[in-house]
Design a protein around this motif. Sequence first.
Motif, PDB file in Angstrom:
ATOM      1  N   ASP A  32       0.824  -1.218   0.000  1.00 46.50           N
ATOM      2  CA  ASP A  32       0.000   0.000   0.000  1.00 46.50           C
ATOM      3  C   ASP A  32       0.859   1.269   0.000  1.00 46.50           C
ATOM      4  O   ASP A  32       0.398   2.352   0.354  1.00 46.50           O
ATOM      5  CB  ASP A  32      -0.940  -0.007   1.207  1.00 46.50           C
ATOM      6  N   ASN A  33       2.141   1.110  -0.395  1.00 47.02           N
ATOM      7  CA  ASN A  33       3.040   2.262  -0.452  1.00 47.02           C
ATOM      8  C   ASN A  33       2.576   3.218  -1.561  1.00 47.02           C
ATOM      9  O   ASN A  33       2.240   2.770  -2.663  1.00 47.02           O
ATOM     10  CB  ASN A  33       4.458   1.740  -0.753  1.00 47.02           C
ATOM     11  N   PRO A  34       2.519   4.533  -1.277  1.00 46.56           N
ATOM     12  CA  PRO A  34       2.034   5.465  -2.307  1.00 46.56           C
ATOM     13  C   PRO A  34       2.845   5.401  -3.611  1.00 46.56           C
ATOM     14  O   PRO A  34       2.317   5.713  -4.675  1.00 46.56           O
ATOM     15  CB  PRO A  34       2.181   6.842  -1.654  1.00 46.56           C
ATOM     16  N   GLN A  35       4.117   4.979  -3.550  1.00 44.61           N
ATOM     17  CA  GLN A  35       4.911   4.859  -4.786  1.00 44.61           C
ATOM     18  C   GLN A  35       4.467   3.648  -5.587  1.00 44.61           C
ATOM     19  O   GLN A  35       4.820   3.509  -6.759  1.00 44.61           O
ATOM     20  CB  GLN A  35       6.396   4.667  -4.433  1.00 44.61           C
ATOM     21  N   VAL A  36       3.774   2.747  -4.897  1.00 43.98           N
ATOM     22  CA  VAL A  36       3.310   1.524  -5.553  1.00 43.98           C
ATOM     23  C   VAL A  36       1.882   1.748  -6.067  1.00 43.98           C
ATOM     24  O   VAL A  36       1.574   1.454  -7.221  1.00 43.98           O
ATOM     25  CB  VAL A  36       3.352   0.338  -4.561  1.00 43.98           C
ATOM     26  N   THR A  37       1.040   2.339  -5.193  1.00 42.32           N
ATOM     27  CA  THR A  37      -0.358   2.534  -5.564  1.00 42.32           C
ATOM     28  C   THR A  37      -0.522   3.721  -6.516  1.00 42.32           C
ATOM     29  O   THR A  37      -1.478   3.791  -7.272  1.00 42.32           O
ATOM     30  CB  THR A  37      -1.217   2.751  -4.306  1.00 42.32           C
ATOM     31  N   GLY A  38       0.427   4.677  -6.445  1.00 38.54           N
ATOM     32  CA  GLY A  38       0.368   5.847  -7.338  1.00 38.54           C
ATOM     33  C   GLY A  38       1.631   5.894  -8.169  1.00 38.54           C
ATOM     34  O   GLY A  38       2.434   4.949  -8.142  1.00 38.54           O
ATOM     35  N   PRO A  39       1.811   6.986  -8.963  1.00 33.59           N
ATOM     36  CA  PRO A  39       3.032   7.087  -9.753  1.00 33.59           C
ATOM     37  C   PRO A  39       4.231   7.118  -8.813  1.00 33.59           C
ATOM     38  O   PRO A  39       4.113   7.680  -7.733  1.00 33.59           O
ATOM     39  CB  PRO A  39       2.876   8.414 -10.518  1.00 33.59           C
ATOM     40  N   PRO A  40       5.334   6.517  -9.212  1.00 34.60           N
ATOM     41  CA  PRO A  40       5.645   5.883 -10.519  1.00 34.60           C
ATOM     42  C   PRO A  40       5.222   4.398 -10.591  1.00 34.60           C
ATOM     43  O   PRO A  40       5.777   3.683 -11.429  1.00 34.60           O
ATOM     44  CB  PRO A  40       7.156   6.041 -10.601  1.00 34.60           C
ATOM     45  N   HIS A  41       4.295   3.964  -9.738  1.00 37.26           N
ATOM     46  CA  HIS A  41       3.741   2.597  -9.800  1.00 37.26           C
ATOM     47  C   HIS A  41       4.818   1.526  -9.746  1.00 37.26           C
ATOM     48  O   HIS A  41       4.911   0.655 -10.608  1.00 37.26           O
ATOM     49  CB  HIS A  41       2.876   2.432 -11.060  1.00 37.26           C
ATOM     50  N   VAL A  42       5.632   1.580  -8.744  1.00 36.83           N
ATOM     51  CA  VAL A  42       6.753   0.637  -8.618  1.00 36.83           C
ATOM     52  C   VAL A  42       6.218  -0.769  -8.301  1.00 36.83           C
ATOM     53  O   VAL A  42       5.418  -0.935  -7.375  1.00 36.83           O
ATOM     54  CB  VAL A  42       7.720   1.098  -7.505  1.00 36.83           C
ATOM     55  N   ARG A  43       6.666  -1.769  -9.092  1.00 38.36           N
ATOM     56  CA  ARG A  43       6.346  -3.155  -8.734  1.00 38.36           C
ATOM     57  C   ARG A  43       7.644  -3.883  -8.365  1.00 38.36           C
ATOM     58  O   ARG A  43       7.697  -4.632  -7.401  1.00 38.36           O
ATOM     59  CB  ARG A  43       5.693  -3.873  -9.928  1.00 38.36           C
ATOM     60  N   PHE A  44       8.694  -3.578  -9.147  1.00 37.31           N
ATOM     61  CA  PHE A  44       9.984  -4.238  -8.897  1.00 37.31           C
ATOM     62  C   PHE A  44      10.987  -3.206  -8.349  1.00 37.31           C
ATOM     63  O   PHE A  44      11.028  -2.060  -8.817  1.00 37.31           O
ATOM     64  CB  PHE A  44      10.504  -4.836 -10.208  1.00 37.31           C
ATOM     65  N   TYR A  45      11.749  -3.642  -7.374  1.00 36.33           N
ATOM     66  CA  TYR A  45      12.803  -2.762  -6.837  1.00 36.33           C
ATOM     67  C   TYR A  45      14.006  -3.620  -6.478  1.00 36.33           C
ATOM     68  O   TYR A  45      13.850  -4.709  -5.911  1.00 36.33           O
ATOM     69  CB  TYR A  45      12.309  -2.032  -5.579  1.00 36.33           C
ATOM     70  N   ALA A  46      15.231  -3.114  -6.815  1.00 34.08           N
ATOM     71  CA  ALA A  46      16.450  -3.755  -6.314  1.00 34.08           C
ATOM     72  C   ALA A  46      17.435  -2.645  -5.950  1.00 34.08           C
ATOM     73  O   ALA A  46      17.663  -1.736  -6.758  1.00 34.08           O
ATOM     74  CB  ALA A  46      17.043  -4.677  -7.356  1.00 34.08           C
ATOM     75  N   GLY A  47      17.945  -2.689  -4.715  1.00 36.41           N
ATOM     76  CA  GLY A  47      18.859  -1.632  -4.264  1.00 36.41           C
ATOM     77  C   GLY A  47      20.113  -2.224  -3.631  1.00 36.41           C
ATOM     78  O   GLY A  47      20.028  -3.117  -2.789  1.00 36.41           O
ATOM     79  N   ALA A  48      21.297  -1.753  -4.076  1.00 39.81           N
ATOM     80  CA  ALA A  48      22.567  -2.183  -3.466  1.00 39.81           C
ATOM     81  C   ALA A  48      23.077  -1.043  -2.582  1.00 39.81           C
ATOM     82  O   ALA A  48      23.221   0.081  -3.067  1.00 39.81           O
ATOM     83  CB  ALA A  48      23.578  -2.501  -4.553  1.00 39.81           C
ATOM     84  N   PRO A  49      23.308  -1.310  -1.288  1.00 40.72           N
ATOM     85  CA  PRO A  49      23.724  -0.223  -0.389  1.00 40.72           C
ATOM     86  C   PRO A  49      25.075   0.374  -0.787  1.00 40.72           C
ATOM     87  O   PRO A  49      25.960  -0.335  -1.273  1.00 40.72           O
ATOM     88  CB  PRO A  49      23.797  -0.887   0.983  1.00 40.72           C
ATOM     89  N   LEU A  50      25.200   1.681  -0.588  1.00 40.76           N
ATOM     90  CA  LEU A  50      26.455   2.393  -0.863  1.00 40.76           C
ATOM     91  C   LEU A  50      27.146   2.685   0.461  1.00 40.76           C
ATOM     92  O   LEU A  50      26.543   3.286   1.356  1.00 40.76           O
ATOM     93  CB  LEU A  50      26.148   3.724  -1.570  1.00 40.76           C
ATOM     94  N   HIS A  51      28.389   2.250   0.583  1.00 33.11           N
ATOM     95  CA  HIS A  51      29.106   2.425   1.851  1.00 33.11           C
ATOM     96  C   HIS A  51      30.022   3.635   1.788  1.00 33.11           C
ATOM     97  O   HIS A  51      30.638   3.907   0.772  1.00 33.11           O
ATOM     98  CB  HIS A  51      29.909   1.171   2.167  1.00 33.11           C
ATOM     99  N   MET A  52      30.104   4.313   2.922  1.00 35.44           N
ATOM    100  CA  MET A  52      31.074   5.416   3.028  1.00 35.44           C
ATOM    101  C   MET A  52      32.383   4.829   3.544  1.00 35.44           C
ATOM    102  O   MET A  52      32.466   3.622   3.803  1.00 35.44           O
ATOM    103  CB  MET A  52      30.530   6.502   3.969  1.00 35.44           C
ATOM    104  N   LEU A  53      33.415   5.658   3.743  1.00 40.06           N
ATOM    105  CA  LEU A  53      34.748   5.137   4.085  1.00 40.06           C
ATOM    106  C   LEU A  53      34.728   4.318   5.369  1.00 40.06           C
ATOM    107  O   LEU A  53      35.445   3.347   5.513  1.00 40.06           O
ATOM    108  CB  LEU A  53      35.755   6.290   4.202  1.00 40.06           C
ATOM    109  N   SER A  54      33.861   4.698   6.343  1.00 41.02           N
ATOM    110  CA  SER A  54      33.807   3.992   7.622  1.00 41.02           C
ATOM    111  C   SER A  54      33.054   2.684   7.499  1.00 41.02           C
ATOM    112  O   SER A  54      33.030   1.899   8.438  1.00 41.02           O
ATOM    113  CB  SER A  54      33.068   4.857   8.630  1.00 41.02           C
ATOM    114  N   GLY A  55      32.391   2.451   6.366  1.00 43.52           N
ATOM    115  CA  GLY A  55      31.553   1.260   6.220  1.00 43.52           C
ATOM    116  C   GLY A  55      30.093   1.566   6.505  1.00 43.52           C
ATOM    117  O   GLY A  55      29.219   0.741   6.267  1.00 43.52           O
TER     118      GLY A  55
END
Length: 533
Positions: A100-123
Amino acid sequence: MKAPAEPFDEVLRQRELDLLGIVDTPAEERFDRITRLAQRLFDVDIALVSLIDHDRQWWKSRQGMFDTQAPRMTSFCGHAILSSEVMEVSDALQDPRFHDNPQVTGPPHVRFYAGAPLHMLSGRRAGTLCVAHSEPRQLTEAQRADLRALADLVEEALYARDRDLLKRQAEERERLLNALFELSPIGIALIDVDTRQLLEANAALAEQQQEGMGALLKQTYEELLPVSQRGLELVRFARLATPGWHPPFESEFERRDGTTYPVQIYAAMMMARNGRRNIWMLVEDISSRREAERLKSEFLATVSHELRTPLTAIAGTLGLLRGGAVGALPVPVLPLVEAAWENSQRLQYLINDLLDLERLEAGRMHLQSSVQPLLPLLEEACRSNESYAHQLDVTLKALDLDQSPAAMALVNVDAHRLQQVLGNLLSNAAKFSPPGGEVRLWVDHSEPGWIRVSVQDQGPGITPGFRDRLFDKFTQADSSDRRRHGGTGLGLAISRQLMMLMDGYVGFESELGAGSTFWIELPLQGHQAASGE
Ligand code: ADP
């Protein structure tokens, strides 16, 4: 819908992100290149470099997304930074966290998502490289590895940015420090300890020396000094070769044309990268300060002198009138003459003190010291202050002076000036004693080779805040002291200088409310033979 939890290290994470200084900066090709690649590689609507900043996600680079930011509460990336693994949502509608996330129910109508975390120098994690699409998807193992590899490239771009920033900051710092060095109104030089060669010098030093920079940098430290002082100054220079700042000292510099000027020097030694010992020297031209001091004391001396002669005559005349030298005065006139005489006495004390101080400070006070027994000097001091103490209802008590072995001591002093110091301590002690109080004087050995004369009173003691200033000129603990007790606030300042000229010290111990003990110390010159031997 489930809002993302807060990472356990959120405070430090946010602080590190702030330090990166990347949020709200313009788009950069080095990041856009990667998101374009991701968009094409995974054939998705959206590819983002998303940074989680306080309560929002902000996109440093975005493909297929019009907005520049969105709330953290409803973000996918807020979840993705909670783990170091790639987070994949194959179909958001099937996921209780997002259906029921508004990004899913409304634009941009996300169905698929994949995210790789970005680490800073400390981790710690700044955000993600993520891709999103309006149809469900499932990444293969190889695609997950590709996404991670692209995220690694984003991380490298982040570090590079970090390094650029540090480099720019270092350059800016150097520029500012250089400006400080060049614009400083005080001369600055960097000197090699061993060769005494000037390695660096600023414009102020060149100007003080009336020398071009090139010529100045060819000189050694001793070439800046008058020939007559080089030997002594080089001994002093050698002592500066220990690390850290040294106490400032005054000296004299010479220009090539032979003119000299007084300087105050602040020096610090530090090790250079090449292992050599270098001294930073701040060289302040103090000619104008010296000149102002000279004018001031000259003025003071002149004024005091001009006042003293007529005042002596006035005080003398008043003394004669008061003493009845011209016959008995009418009763109404007597108290007036008495008051005028007392005030003229006070003025005389003040002027004598001012003249003494001026002579001491200008180094023009010449003492006539000789080795002599201490005991008679102490007895005389007691005798001459007795009547003053008596007037204040204070008893002056010398404790077993002639019994004390220290009383046989010989000291090297100017008798007249020692009386002045003792008189100051005794009269202060009497002045600050309560009526009926007792002032005690005794002698002992403070430590081998030294003799100490102590004057103890039962007065109010010295307040802690005043202790450091007690020996300064014109200082009185309480401005009402002058009215209540008279005095100029110069006595102790003079006493200290006089004791220094006699190679001695003056000091005190005091407990608030329980009186003070002022003392003087002198080097012992031997002992008098006991009488009858
Ligand atoms: P003054 O001529 O005012 O006595 P001094 O230099 O001799 O000048 O003393 C400075 C001040 O130090 C005094 O005004 C007083 O506030 C404080 N002081 C000196 N001696 C004593 C003492 N024995 N007990 C308390 N205060 C003292």
